[in-house]
Design a protein around this motif. Sequence first.
Motif, PDB file in Angstrom:
ATOM      1  N   THR A 181      13.485  -0.238  31.500  1.00  0.00           N
ATOM      2  CA  THR A 181      12.392  -0.022  30.562  1.00  0.00           C
ATOM      3  C   THR A 181      12.695   1.146  29.632  1.00  0.00           C
ATOM      4  O   THR A 181      12.383   1.102  28.423  1.00  0.00           O
ATOM      5  CB  THR A 181      11.076   0.244  31.331  1.00  0.00           C
ATOM      6  OG1 THR A 181      10.820  -0.842  32.233  1.00  0.00           O
ATOM      7  CG2 THR A 181       9.910   0.395  30.367  1.00  0.00           C
ATOM      8  N   SER A 188      13.973   0.091  21.085  1.00  0.00           N
ATOM      9  CA  SER A 188      12.782  -0.170  20.261  1.00  0.00           C
ATOM     10  C   SER A 188      12.528   0.981  19.296  1.00  0.00           C
ATOM     11  O   SER A 188      12.113   0.770  18.137  1.00  0.00           O
ATOM     12  CB  SER A 188      11.556  -0.386  21.150  1.00  0.00           C
ATOM     13  OG  SER A 188      11.741  -1.518  21.987  1.00  0.00           O
ATOM     14  N   GLN A 200       9.363  -5.679  23.699  1.00  0.00           N
ATOM     15  CA  GLN A 200      10.112  -5.965  24.931  1.00  0.00           C
ATOM     16  C   GLN A 200      10.483  -7.437  25.039  1.00  0.00           C
ATOM     17  O   GLN A 200      11.501  -7.784  25.620  1.00  0.00           O
ATOM     18  CB  GLN A 200       9.274  -5.541  26.148  1.00  0.00           C
ATOM     19  CG  GLN A 200      10.021  -5.621  27.466  1.00  0.00           C
ATOM     20  CD  GLN A 200       9.222  -5.036  28.612  1.00  0.00           C
ATOM     21  OE1 GLN A 200       8.092  -4.526  28.397  1.00  0.00           O
ATOM     22  NE2 GLN A 200       9.769  -5.096  29.804  1.00  0.00           N
ATOM     23  N   SER A 201       9.684  -8.300  24.451  1.00  0.00           N
ATOM     24  CA  SER A 201       9.970  -9.740  24.509  1.00  0.00           C
ATOM     25  C   SER A 201      11.156 -10.155  23.638  1.00  0.00           C
ATOM     26  O   SER A 201      11.678 -11.270  23.770  1.00  0.00           O
ATOM     27  CB  SER A 201       8.734 -10.524  24.067  1.00  0.00           C
ATOM     28  OG  SER A 201       8.377 -10.190  22.730  1.00  0.00           O
ATOM     29  N   ALA A 202      11.587  -9.270  22.759  1.00  0.00           N
ATOM     30  CA  ALA A 202      12.730  -9.590  21.883  1.00  0.00           C
ATOM     31  C   ALA A 202      14.073  -9.485  22.609  1.00  0.00           C
ATOM     32  O   ALA A 202      15.104  -9.930  22.077  1.00  0.00           O
ATOM     33  CB  ALA A 202      12.713  -8.678  20.663  1.00  0.00           C
ATOM     34  N   ARG A 204      16.614 -10.096  25.955  1.00  0.00           N
ATOM     35  CA  ARG A 204      16.879 -10.875  27.167  1.00  0.00           C
ATOM     36  C   ARG A 204      17.313  -9.953  28.291  1.00  0.00           C
ATOM     37  O   ARG A 204      16.967 -10.176  29.455  1.00  0.00           O
ATOM     38  CB  ARG A 204      17.963 -11.911  26.879  1.00  0.00           C
ATOM     39  CG  ARG A 204      18.251 -12.849  28.031  1.00  0.00           C
ATOM     40  CD  ARG A 204      19.347 -13.840  27.659  1.00  0.00           C
ATOM     41  NE  ARG A 204      18.906 -14.682  26.541  1.00  0.00           N
ATOM     42  CZ  ARG A 204      19.714 -15.542  25.897  1.00  0.00           C
ATOM     43  NH1 ARG A 204      20.989 -15.639  26.256  1.00  0.00           N
ATOM     44  NH2 ARG A 204      19.236 -16.259  24.907  1.00  0.00           N
ATOM     45  N   SER A 224      17.061 -12.064  22.369  1.00  0.00           N
ATOM     46  CA  SER A 224      16.712 -13.428  22.774  1.00  0.00           C
ATOM     47  C   SER A 224      17.313 -14.475  21.854  1.00  0.00           C
ATOM     48  O   SER A 224      17.468 -15.635  22.253  1.00  0.00           O
ATOM     49  CB  SER A 224      15.182 -13.583  22.811  1.00  0.00           C
ATOM     50  OG  SER A 224      14.637 -13.284  21.535  1.00  0.00           O
TER      51      SER A 224
END
Length: 334
Positions: A181, A188, A200-202, A204, A224
Amino acid sequence: MQRTPPKTGLSQGQSVSEPDIPTATAGKADVVNITTRNKRQRLADSPNKEECTEQTGPFSAFKLELMDMLTTWKSEQEKLLRSWKDEQAVILSNLVRDVTELKRKCLSIEKSNAEIDNSMSFINEKFESLNSKVSLLEKERIEHQDHINHLKKQVQDLNFLSRQATIEVRNIPMNEKETPTDLISAVSSIGKTVNMEVGQSAFRDVYRIPGKAGLCRPIVAEFSCVNKRNEFLAKVRKFNKERSVNDKLNTQLIGIAGEKKPVYIDEHMPPATKKLLYDVRQFAKARSYSSWYSNGRILLKKDPTDKPVEIKSEKCLSMLAIPVPVPAPERVKP
């Protein structure tokens, strides 16, 4: 008139002569033109042997001395001849012995030469066989080397495909209890600095490259999708291009406390590609070339108007390092 000659009892061609002229002319006073010669008597037949011996003594002594001298000379010559014959016999015997020994050695040499010829023939056969095997192995080596290069290219392509959506962030300080994290937060923050929202979803996956403890190991962030990665890299390059050296992307701009350090972001490359890119950059720096890395390709060019050359291996650099011979200008005939 003819008269018949008196008969003498002689045949035609014969004449009458006195065999003993001195006796026949003895007592004749009218024979005055006849000269007489006493015949020298032989020593053995001479009636006066004592007188003859006295007169011929010196000659006989000389004759005996000469005979002794000749006899001595003859014996010496015979002795010398016998000695010479003995020497010649010894020489001939030695010569025969030497010739016999020479023949024996010649036979031994001929035998050795025959063995050497057989050995050379055997060696030649083995050499031809080994030469054929070496040629075959050399051909197979070239084929295997080509196959290995082909496999290397495939591995590089697979590495590139597996890293198409990844970036490498260098010079981010490490924390003692660092979590994924924290790494995502750092990346980020870089996105916010270059005006790109990255949640965070960007991602993998985000992790640090394994290495020795205490070293600032790079961070690998896998997006991703490839487009997201390319957009992130474009934003970072644009940000650095619009600013001076001191204002380019650094740890203070992304909110990391501590000493100000520059932050480098690039595509995540395999170790072999990194080494090749380093060599290309050194080559370009020494010869005033331009070099860059884009989508798994290392490109190089001399002038801005030239077409870029893709460098796939060190062999390409070696070929570029060899100066191309410039043909001499043609001589203009007057």
